[in-house]
Scaffold this motif. Structure first.
Motif, PDB file in Angstrom:
ATOM      1  N   TYR A   3     -61.298 -58.915  61.479  1.00 30.74           N
ATOM      2  CA  TYR A   3     -60.698 -59.216  60.184  1.00 30.74           C
ATOM      3  C   TYR A   3     -59.247 -59.612  60.401  1.00 30.74           C
ATOM      4  O   TYR A   3     -58.555 -59.039  61.252  1.00 30.74           O
ATOM      5  CB  TYR A   3     -60.784 -58.005  59.256  1.00 30.74           C
ATOM      6  N   VAL A  85     -63.107 -50.112  55.204  1.00 28.14           N
ATOM      7  CA  VAL A  85     -63.012 -49.354  53.958  1.00 28.14           C
ATOM      8  C   VAL A  85     -62.398 -50.200  52.850  1.00 28.14           C
ATOM      9  O   VAL A  85     -62.839 -50.183  51.699  1.00 28.14           O
ATOM     10  CB  VAL A  85     -62.179 -48.067  54.167  1.00 28.14           C
ATOM     11  N   ARG A  86     -61.383 -50.983  53.229  1.00 25.80           N
ATOM     12  CA  ARG A  86     -60.665 -51.727  52.197  1.00 25.80           C
ATOM     13  C   ARG A  86     -59.895 -52.869  52.845  1.00 25.80           C
ATOM     14  O   ARG A  86     -59.322 -52.716  53.923  1.00 25.80           O
ATOM     15  CB  ARG A  86     -59.708 -50.781  51.463  1.00 25.80           C
ATOM     16  N   LYS A  87     -59.871 -54.009  52.174  1.00 28.84           N
ATOM     17  CA  LYS A  87     -59.051 -55.138  52.596  1.00 28.84           C
ATOM     18  C   LYS A  87     -58.257 -55.627  51.403  1.00 28.84           C
ATOM     19  O   LYS A  87     -58.818 -55.893  50.334  1.00 28.84           O
ATOM     20  CB  LYS A  87     -59.913 -56.278  53.164  1.00 28.84           C
ATOM     21  N   THR A  88     -56.943 -55.729  51.566  1.00 27.56           N
ATOM     22  CA  THR A  88     -56.087 -56.298  50.542  1.00 27.56           C
ATOM     23  C   THR A  88     -55.366 -57.509  51.132  1.00 27.56           C
ATOM     24  O   THR A  88     -55.587 -57.873  52.279  1.00 27.56           O
ATOM     25  CB  THR A  88     -55.053 -55.272  50.027  1.00 27.56           C
ATOM     26  N   SER A  91     -53.194 -55.694  53.885  1.00 28.92           N
ATOM     27  CA  SER A  91     -53.605 -54.503  54.626  1.00 28.92           C
ATOM     28  C   SER A  91     -55.099 -54.498  54.918  1.00 28.92           C
ATOM     29  O   SER A  91     -55.899 -55.104  54.192  1.00 28.92           O
ATOM     30  CB  SER A  91     -53.224 -53.228  53.862  1.00 28.92           C
ATOM     31  N   THR A  93     -57.980 -51.430  56.051  1.00 25.93           N
ATOM     32  CA  THR A  93     -58.246 -50.013  56.272  1.00 25.93           C
ATOM     33  C   THR A  93     -59.650 -49.840  56.836  1.00 25.93           C
ATOM     34  O   THR A  93     -60.622 -50.381  56.297  1.00 25.93           O
ATOM     35  CB  THR A  93     -58.119 -49.209  54.966  1.00 25.93           C
ATOM     36  N   GLN A 113     -59.273 -42.309  58.950  1.00 32.82           N
ATOM     37  CA  GLN A 113     -58.967 -43.654  58.472  1.00 32.82           C
ATOM     38  C   GLN A 113     -57.696 -44.166  59.141  1.00 32.82           C
ATOM     39  O   GLN A 113     -56.764 -43.398  59.392  1.00 32.82           O
ATOM     40  CB  GLN A 113     -58.790 -43.690  56.945  1.00 32.82           C
ATOM     41  N   THR A 115     -55.029 -47.592  58.794  1.00 30.79           N
ATOM     42  CA  THR A 115     -54.653 -48.750  57.978  1.00 30.79           C
ATOM     43  C   THR A 115     -53.586 -49.554  58.691  1.00 30.79           C
ATOM     44  O   THR A 115     -52.581 -48.995  59.161  1.00 30.79           O
ATOM     45  CB  THR A 115     -54.127 -48.310  56.601  1.00 30.79           C
ATOM     46  N   THR A 117     -50.928 -52.417  57.927  1.00 26.64           N
ATOM     47  CA  THR A 117     -50.255 -53.064  56.807  1.00 26.64           C
ATOM     48  C   THR A 117     -49.190 -54.022  57.331  1.00 26.64           C
ATOM     49  O   THR A 117     -48.366 -53.636  58.173  1.00 26.64           O
ATOM     50  CB  THR A 117     -49.583 -52.018  55.892  1.00 26.64           C
TER      51      THR A 117
END
Length: 292
Positions: A3, A85-88, A91, A93, A113, A115, A117
């Motif tokens: 990613y 877990v999360r993509k912004t 960032s 995670t 976890q 992250t 950033t």
């Protein structure tokens, strides 16, 4: 699978397997700052270390009179079960949670976890550990980022040095052949904040510092002036390592350390081990700053 995110200054990529940072690239110049994980030399970019760091004596730890064969550097590194877990916009995670497989080699109900950033010219690497169990949880964690060195084709390894935030007088703890920390030290820093790199600096494995005053260290070139700075205030131990004569250097912030050669292998007695109460959350971060 990997990613990627970017801002106006940096592009970073992270491999899903092991949640491993594998690329830091300048958006303006295209210059790469991470080691390329050449498998003929060292096939990693930036392993995530949890819940142990480095070698374990005899390959296992003891807890409540049972033995657990925790792998070297832990269970996140190279793990294909890590999830996004999360993509912004700025960032990424990733997470790994206990299951029946992990409980056989590490006896705690953890949630881990990490992250990444992007903030201006920095990558902030944040760790969050949750204890879902009913008893205190014992663990270590750390980073192992490998930076390309030299960064430019017209430079050599010896053009580079590490500059610590403060003047230091510090010895390295010598590792034994099995990767365990011995009881002998070797002076490395003598009332200075500069450590010059050379192809033989790591002939006897990593440099291990336990009591540095500095909370940041920079990789600098005497020629190009480019700088990579690692900020590690949350991490009391620092490792510096490379394969002898390889074109990279690892700057490793640690909360914990490899087993001592005279370890009794009981996890609760392990040097630098962290103790997290039931249902509690632990957080720690380091950051990588790129200056061109």
């Amino acid at each position: 699978m990997k990613y990627t995110i970017e801002n106006e200054k940096l592009l970073i990529s992270v491999n899903l397997t092991g949640a491993e940072l594998c690329q830091i690239q300048s958006v303006q110049t295209g210059k790469e700052f991470m080691w390329d994980a050449n498998p003929d030399v060292w096939a990693s970019y930036s392993p995530v270390l949890f819940p142990v760091i480095g070698a374990i004596k005899n390959g296992f730890v003891k807890y409540n009179e049972r033995e657990y064969a925790v792998p070297r550097h832990g269970i996140v590194r190279n793990n294909p079960n890590v999830k996004l877990v999360r993509k912004t916009e700025n960032s990424l995670t990733f997470g790994l949670q206990y299951d029946d497989v992990t409980l056989k080699i590490y006896p705690f109900k953890f949630e881990f976890q990490i992250t990444y950033t992007l903030y201006d010219n920095r990558i902030i690497v944040s760790h969050e550990v949750t204890n879902h169990g009913d008893e205190p949880m014992l663990f270590s964690l750390g980073g192992h980022p490998a930076f390309k060195c030299p960064l430019s084709d017209d430079e050599v390894y010896e053009d580079y040095y590490l500059e610590f935030e403060q003047v230091e007088t510090e010895s390295t703890w010598l590792l034994e052949k099995d990767g365990l920390v011995g009881n002998h030290t070797k002076p490395i820093l003598h009332n200075t904040n500069v450590l010059h790199l050379n192809g033989h600096l790591f002939d006897h494995d990593a440099l291990i510092f336990k009591t540095l005053k500095s909370t940041q260290v920079s990789l600098r070139s005497t020629k190009s002036g480019q700088v990579i700075t690692l900020h590690y205030a949350d991490f009391p131990y620092l490792g510096i390592w490379a394969k002898p004569n390889a074109n990279f250097v690892c700057i490793e912030p640690w909360l914990g350390i490899a087993d001592n050669a005279d370890s009794d292998q009981n996890l609760e007695n392990k040097e630098g081990i962290l103790n997290l109460e039931s249902k509690a959350v632990f957080k720690a971060l380091y950051s990588i700053e790129i200056s061109e």
